[in-house]
Enzyme design. Sequence first.
Site, PDB file in Angstrom:
ATOM      1  N   ASP A 167       0.827  -1.213   0.000  1.00  0.00           N
ATOM      2  CA  ASP A 167       0.000   0.000   0.000  1.00  0.00           C
ATOM      3  C   ASP A 167       0.865   1.269   0.000  1.00  0.00           C
ATOM      4  O   ASP A 167       2.096   1.199   0.014  1.00  0.00           O
ATOM      5  CB  ASP A 167      -0.938  -0.070   1.224  1.00  0.00           C
ATOM      6  CG  ASP A 167      -2.283   0.582   0.970  1.00  0.00           C
ATOM      7  OD1 ASP A 167      -2.411   1.351   0.013  1.00  0.00           O
ATOM      8  OD2 ASP A 167      -3.209   0.316   1.763  1.00  0.00           O
ATOM      9  N   ASP A 222     -10.042   3.398  -3.382  1.00  0.00           N
ATOM     10  CA  ASP A 222     -10.767   2.241  -2.837  1.00  0.00           C
ATOM     11  C   ASP A 222     -12.201   2.132  -3.349  1.00  0.00           C
ATOM     12  O   ASP A 222     -12.947   3.117  -3.376  1.00  0.00           O
ATOM     13  CB  ASP A 222     -10.820   2.345  -1.305  1.00  0.00           C
ATOM     14  CG  ASP A 222      -9.448   2.180  -0.690  1.00  0.00           C
ATOM     15  OD1 ASP A 222      -8.451   2.139  -1.438  1.00  0.00           O
ATOM     16  OD2 ASP A 222      -9.378   2.106   0.544  1.00  0.00           O
TER      17      ASP A 222
HETATM   18  C1  GLA Z   1      -5.853   1.497   1.520  1.00  0.00           C
HETATM   19  C2  GLA Z   1      -6.057   0.470   0.407  1.00  0.00           C
HETATM   20  C3  GLA Z   1      -7.205  -0.455   0.766  1.00  0.00           C
HETATM   21  C4  GLA Z   1      -6.946  -1.144   2.088  1.00  0.00           C
HETATM   22  C5  GLA Z   1      -6.690  -0.100   3.170  1.00  0.00           C
HETATM   23  C6  GLA Z   1      -6.233  -0.730   4.461  1.00  0.00           C
HETATM   24  O1  GLA Z   1      -6.915   2.376   1.602  1.00  0.00           O
HETATM   25  O2  GLA Z   1      -6.279   1.115  -0.810  1.00  0.00           O
HETATM   26  O3  GLA Z   1      -7.420  -1.418  -0.258  1.00  0.00           O
HETATM   27  O4  GLA Z   1      -5.843  -1.992   1.963  1.00  0.00           O
HETATM   28  O5  GLA Z   1      -5.691   0.836   2.766  1.00  0.00           O
HETATM   29  O6  GLA Z   1      -5.945   0.232   5.422  1.00  0.00           O
END
Ligand code: GLA
Length: 400
Positions: A167, A222
Amino acid sequence: MYMGDSSCLSLAVGLMVLCVRLVSAAGGRSMMRGETLLANGLGRTPPMGWSSWNHFGCNIQEKLIKETADAMVSRGLAKLGYKYINLDDCWGASSRDTHGRLVPNATKFPSGMKALGHYLHSKGLKFGLYADAGTRTCTGTMPGSLDHEGKDAQTFASWGVDYLKYDNCDNNGINPEDRYKKMSEALLRTGRLIFFSICEWGKEMVATWGNDMANSWRTSGDIRDSWDSMVLRADRNDEWASYAGPGGWNDPDMLEVGNGGMTLEEYRSHFSIWALAKAPLIIGCSIPKMTNDTYEILSNEEVIAVNQDLLGVQGKKVKKDGHLEVWAGPLHDNKVAVVLWNRGSKKATVTACWSDVGLDPTVAVKARDLWTHSSRYALRHQLSAHLDPHASKMYILSPL
Ligand code: GLA
């Protein structure tokens, strides 16, 4: 307006150009896979599995992961290809141990990660973990791997990890290419084959460089469990179609199918488009508590086969008239996968001409409906469907 039978024929020659566009869809990639940094041989087809994040967020622990693995096998999903069991954020302790190593949260994972890896492997599954290319993970609950790439990669390998999602939070503004490359190299150095899934949210034109160091790259922020969020991600991901192929895939984010925020028809469309676009099929709902309707969508072998087709060309949006869309992509043996999709709020007819989807306009085809599991033979020129709002139909067209 959508074209009827005769316009399909008369425009056929001009639209052959679109056919060429489809067939050359894999041409945007700059290098052959073997020449790239991450020549780990993984991801010849998009990865399939489950991730904890969309449904459980931080609320994960050993028992849940084991129950998920058990259900994946007992419900027959593992046999269909869903192999990765991926723990997302929140699996770790807040700080490193005295040797500077990442450690699991001992309350949530009392047996430790090596034991969990063993458990998953003993069931024929694969073990996925999450880390961050910054100083803390996105929930802030765990240390990030920035400047600890070598040590963390070794730790993951020693636990038997098969998949790493990496990430982008708390990254100190350091160029993502540099940060992701460091982990990519560190993973290769461990000697263990670890699928590398980078999650930098589609910033910095990741599709143009992701293939040099990763097996998949997120093309957007997301996903949420809503129609609007899902279609936006499908469209964003579509822009980068020519960069995907065996070994490196565009990732429009994990599936929301079964989480309750969309209708069954919307979930069917979500799954169909993800499959056609050769997206990773990472289930995001509760596997043990999955309803039969959800199971029926996620276990559709004919749709999964499109996703896993060995040609590995990402299907694309090839025609759009307002809210009515045709998505298509070539498959092995000159077959073509097609989705007719009504994204509007009224019932409507969506039509694909052969020339829209890369087929010789003169051929007769067999059309296999992948959701009703029935076939029609000797179809010519075009295929239409009258569709409810947000509904779709998915077919494989095979020239006869
Ligand atoms: C980010 C990623 C998500 C998830 C969250 C976890 O937002 O894009 O897919 O992994 O972190 O904290």
